[in-house]
Enzyme design. Structure first.
Site, PDB file in Angstrom:
ATOM      1  N   ASP A 227      -0.555  -1.657 -20.083  1.00  0.00           N
ATOM      2  CA  ASP A 227       0.564  -1.799 -19.150  1.00  0.00           C
ATOM      3  C   ASP A 227       1.615  -2.754 -19.723  1.00  0.00           C
ATOM      4  O   ASP A 227       1.285  -3.799 -20.283  1.00  0.00           O
ATOM      5  CB  ASP A 227      -0.004  -2.384 -17.844  1.00  0.00           C
ATOM      6  CG  ASP A 227       0.970  -2.341 -16.685  1.00  0.00           C
ATOM      7  OD1 ASP A 227       1.380  -1.235 -16.300  1.00  0.00           O
ATOM      8  OD2 ASP A 227       1.317  -3.427 -16.169  1.00  0.00           O
ATOM      9  N   GLU A 292     -13.963  -2.149 -34.753  1.00  0.00           N
ATOM     10  CA  GLU A 292     -15.365  -2.571 -34.866  1.00  0.00           C
ATOM     11  C   GLU A 292     -16.291  -1.620 -34.107  1.00  0.00           C
ATOM     12  O   GLU A 292     -17.509  -1.691 -34.223  1.00  0.00           O
ATOM     13  CB  GLU A 292     -15.550  -3.986 -34.285  1.00  0.00           C
ATOM     14  CG  GLU A 292     -14.846  -5.074 -35.066  1.00  0.00           C
ATOM     15  CD  GLU A 292     -14.967  -6.416 -34.360  1.00  0.00           C
ATOM     16  OE1 GLU A 292     -15.892  -6.594 -33.533  1.00  0.00           O
ATOM     17  OE2 GLU A 292     -14.107  -7.272 -34.609  1.00  0.00           O
TER      18      GLU A 292
HETATM   19  C1  NOJ Z   1       3.721  -0.322 -15.068  1.00  0.00           C
HETATM   20  C2  NOJ Z   1       2.823   0.364 -14.081  1.00  0.00           C
HETATM   21  O1  NOJ Z   1       2.687   1.702 -14.434  1.00  0.00           O
HETATM   22  C3  NOJ Z   1       3.436   0.149 -12.726  1.00  0.00           C
HETATM   23  O2  NOJ Z   1       2.826   0.938 -11.744  1.00  0.00           O
HETATM   24  C4  NOJ Z   1       3.358  -1.312 -12.401  1.00  0.00           C
HETATM   25  O3  NOJ Z   1       4.008  -1.550 -11.169  1.00  0.00           O
HETATM   26  C5  NOJ Z   1       4.034  -2.152 -13.473  1.00  0.00           C
HETATM   27  N1  NOJ Z   1       3.696  -1.727 -14.805  1.00  0.00           N
HETATM   28  C6  NOJ Z   1       3.619  -3.595 -13.349  1.00  0.00           C
HETATM   29  O4  NOJ Z   1       2.275  -3.740 -13.707  1.00  0.00           O
END
Ligand code: NOJ
Length: 577
Positions: A227, A292
Site C-alpha cells: 500500500d 530467502e
Molecule cells: C490505498 C488503499 O488502496 C486505499 O484503500 C487506502 O485508503 C489508502 N491506500 C490508505 O491506506
C-alpha cells in the site's frame, strides 16, 4: 464459433512481450482482488470474513484466475476499512482468527490459487501500540521518532508544521495534547487522522516490518501488495507544497487523447511526500528477504506514479516484481489513448525486465462498468453519487467495460480483476448519504462521495437474502434492489452473460498462453480501433461509434454478439489468426 469472409488490409508494427524476463508465475498471472468486507459473510453480521472467502473459493477456480489478493483483514478500528492497522500480525475478530486465515490459505493452495496479502507500511492505526506509546512518551523520545511528530509553527506552535493536505481532504497534520491537556506537537497523516505516518528514516521501524514480512512469509503467503508504495519517505525538511491540479486522491494523473497529465512528471515538481528516491532501498531489502524463501514470492507496488518510465523504477530487477498500472486504468476508452498507454507500458516495464500489469477496477476507483460511460471529469477517489454531474449510462458503461476487459485479458503480462467486475457490477451511485463510510466523504464534508460505491457486497444467489452474501440478509452497505439478475448463479451457464465472457476469456488466455505472448500492432482498421496479434490470436477492439469490417477468421471470443462480418461499436473480438 463463427467465421468471416471479409478482409481489410492489415500491417504489423512493433512488438512487445510485456512479461520481462523469466518464467515465474506472477509474470503472466491473473490475480483476483478480494475485498474481504464485501466478498462473503459466514457469520451473518453483514461484514464479509475469512470463513466466507474459504467457502467461496471454488467459484474463483471456475472463473479461472491464478491467484487472489486480499485487502486488509488485520486487527483494525476500521476507520479506513482496514487500511488503518492496529496489529500487523493478527486478524481482526470481524474477519475471524489467524487459524481462519490458515484454513483459507490452505484451501486456496489446495485449489491451486496463490495468496497475496496487503501490507500497509506508510501508516498504522492511531490505535496501534506503537502510536499509543508515542503519545504517552515525551517529545524527542525514541517512541515519538517512530512517527512523524513535529513542533507547530507560530509563537505558540498553533500552526501546522507545513501546508500539506491529507489525501482524503483537510490538513495532513493533527495536534496532540500533553498529559495535562495543554497543546503539544503535531503528527503527520497523509490519509485520515486515524492513520499516522510512520517514520521510515527510523531503523527500528524498518526492523519491525522485516519481522512482519517474515511472520506472513513463514505462514506461507505468496506475496504482498504494498500500500502507498510511493509514500514511505518524505523529502528532508518537509517543505511546503501546493499541487498544481487535483491529480486524484492517490496522486494519480491520466493518459488522455492528446497529452499525458501526470501528477508526478518532469513538468510538475515531485511532491515532497511522493516518489522520493529513498523508498527504493526499502524495497531492495524486502526483495532480498523474499529471495530467502522458496516459491517465487512477489511484491506488487501500489504506487500512483507517472510517467510509466518512472513507475518502472519500482520494479527494477532488485526491487518489487510488479507495480499496478494505474496509467492504464485511467486511460479513456479511445483508440489513440489505448494504443499509447499499451506501448508506453510495454516499453517501460520491459525496459527493466518486469512484466507489465493491467487493471481496470479496484476498491479505490469507480467501477469500470460505470466509469467508462462517465461524461465529466472524475478525479480518482471522488466517486460518484446521485448529485454528480455526467451520470453514466449503465448500458453503455457495461458494454464498454466488457469490451475493455476483453482487450485487457488478451494483453501479455499480468492482469488484476476486482471482485464483482466479472458479474458486470456497476458503481452503486444512489447509496444513501447516511450509509457512506469512506473517510473521503467525511473529510471532504460531502464534497467527494468517495469509494463506497465500488465496495458494496457482491451478489452470489439471486433469490437469497443479501443475494447470498450473508445468510442473515445483513450487508454493511445496502445492495441495490435490482442486482438479482447480476448474481453469480443467474449468470453461470447463461450465454452472453458477463460471467461467461470472463470465464471464456480466461480459459482462452490460458490455452493460448497470451500472458506469456507478445503483442504486435495491426493497422488498417482506423484510428478508433485497437488491433493486435498475440500469438495465434488476433484481437480487435472498436472504441468508436461506427462498425468496422472484420478480417476473415474464426471468432474465439466476442464481447457482444457479432452478426455478419462487422465489428460493432464498443465491442472486442478475438479471432484465430
Ligand atoms: C490505498 C488503499 O488502496 C486505499 O484503500 C487506502 O485508503 C489508502 N491506500 C490508505 O491506506
Amino acid at each position: 464459433m463463427a467465421t468471416h469472409t471479409t478482409s481489410p488490409s492489415i500491417a504489423l508494427t512493433s512488438a512487445g512481450t510485456a512479461t520481462g524476463r523469466g518464467t515465474e508465475w506472477w509474470r503472466t498471472a491473473v490475480i483476483y482482488q478480494i475485498y474481504p468486507r464485501s466478498f462473503a459473510d459466514s457469520t451473518g453480521d453483514g461484514i464479509g470474513d475469512l470463513g466466507g472467502i474459504t467457502s467461496r473459493l471454488e467459484a474463483l477456480v471456475d472463473l479461472g484466475v491464478d491467484a487472489i489478493w486480499l485487502s486488509p483483514f488485520y486487527a483494525s478500528p476500521q476507520k479506513d476499512a482496514g487500511y488503518d492497522v492496529a496489529d500487523y500480525c493478527d486478524v481482526d475478530p470481524l474477519f475471524g482468527t489467524l487459524d481462519d486465515f490458515t484454513r483459507m490459505q490452505t484451501r486456496a493452495h489446495e485449489l491451486g490459487l496463490r495468496v497475496i496479502i496487503d501490507l500497509v507500511p506508510n501508516h498504522s492505526s492511531d490505535q496501534h501500540a506503537w502510536f499509543q506509546a508515542a503519545l504517552a512518551a515525551p517529545e524527542g523520545s525514541p517512541e515519538r521518532d517512530r512517527y512523524m511528530f513535529r513542533d507547530g509553527k507560530g509563537p505558540d506552535g498553533s500552526e501546522a508544521p507545513n501546508n500539506w493536505d491529507s489525501v482524503f481532504g483537510g490538513p495532513a497534520w493533527t495536534r496532540v495534547a500533553h498529559p495535562d491537556g495543554t497543546p503539544g506537537q503535531w503528527y503527520l497523516h497523509l490519509f485520515d487522522a486515524s492513520q499516522p505516518d510512520l517514520n521510515w528514516q527510523n531503523s527500528w521501524v524498518r526492523e519491525q516490518f522485516v519481522d512482519i514480512l517474515r511472520f506472513w512469509l513463514d505462514r506461507g503467503v505468496d506475496g504482498f501488495r504494498v500500500d502507498v508504495a510511493h509514500g514511505l519517505i518524505k523529502a528532508d525538511g518537509l517543505p511546503d507544497y501546493t499541487p498544481a491540479t487535483d491529480g486524484g486522491s492517490m496522486g494519480g494523473g491520466h493518459f488522455n487523447d492528446t497529452v499525458l497529465e501526470p501528477a508526478i512528471s518532469a513538468e510538475e515538481p515531485t511532491p515532497p511526500y511522493w516518489a522520493q528516491p529513498g523508498v527504493h532501498e526499502i524495497y531492495r531489502q524486502w526483495r532480498r528477504l523474499l529471495g530467502e524463501y522458496a516459491g517465487d514470492r512477489v511484491l506488487c507496488a501500489e504506487a500512483w506514479v507517472e510517467p510509466l518510465a518512472t513507475l518502472a523504477n519500482w520494479v527494477r530487477p532488485d526491487e518489487m516484481q510488479q507495480a499496478f498500472n494505474f496509467s492504464y486504468l485511467e486511460t479513456p476508452w479511445t483508440g489513440p489513448a489505448m494504443r499509447r498507454v499499451i506501448d508506453a507500458s510495454i516499453d517501460a516495464f520491459e525496459g527493466v525486465g518486469a512484466p507489465s500489469t493491467w487493471v481496470l477496477s479496484n476498491h479505490d476507483v469507480v467501477r469500470h462498468a460505470s466509469r467508462l460511460a462517465l461524461t465529466g471529469e472524475n478525479p480518482q477517489g471522488a466517486g460518484i453519487g446521485p448529485r454528480s454531474p455526467g451520470q453514466p449510462d449503465p448500458v453503455l458503461g457495461l458494454r464498454r467495460a466488457r469490451a475493455a476487459t476483453a482487450l485487457m485479458l488478451a494483453l501479455p503480462g499480468s492482469a488484476y480483476i476486482y471482485q464483482g467486475e466479472e458479474l458486470g457490477l456497476p458503481e452503486v451511485i444512489d447509496l444513501p448519504d447516511a450509509a457512506r463510510q469512506d473517510p473521503t466523504w467525511f473529510r471532504s464534508h460531502g464534497k467527494k462521495y468517495g469509494r463506497d460505491g465500488c465496495r458494496v457486497p457482491i451478489p452470489w444467489e439471486s433469490d437469497k437474502p443479501a443475494y447470498g452474501f450473508s445468510s442473515s440478509g445483513e450487508s454493511w452497505l445496502p445492495q441495490p434492489a435490482d442486482w438479482g439478475a447480476l448474481a453469480r448463479d443467474a449468470q453461470v451457464g447463461l450465454p452472453g452473460s458477463t460471467l461467461e465472457l470472463y470465464t471464456a476469456a480466461l480459459a482462452l488466455r490460458r490455452a493460448h498462453e497470451l500472458g506469456a505472448g507478445a503483442a504486435s500492432w495491426l493497422s488498417g482498421f482506423g484510428d478508433a480501433v485497437v488491433a493486435f496479434t498475440n500469438g495465434a490470436v488476433t484481437v480487435i477492439a472498436n472504441t468508436g461509434t461506427v462498425a468496422v469490417e472484420l478480417p476473415v477468421g474464426d471468432i474465439l471470443l466476442a464481447s457482444e454478439e457479432i452478426t455478419g462480418g462487422a465489428l460493432p461499436a464498443d465491442t472486442t473480438v478475438w479471432l484465430r489468426s
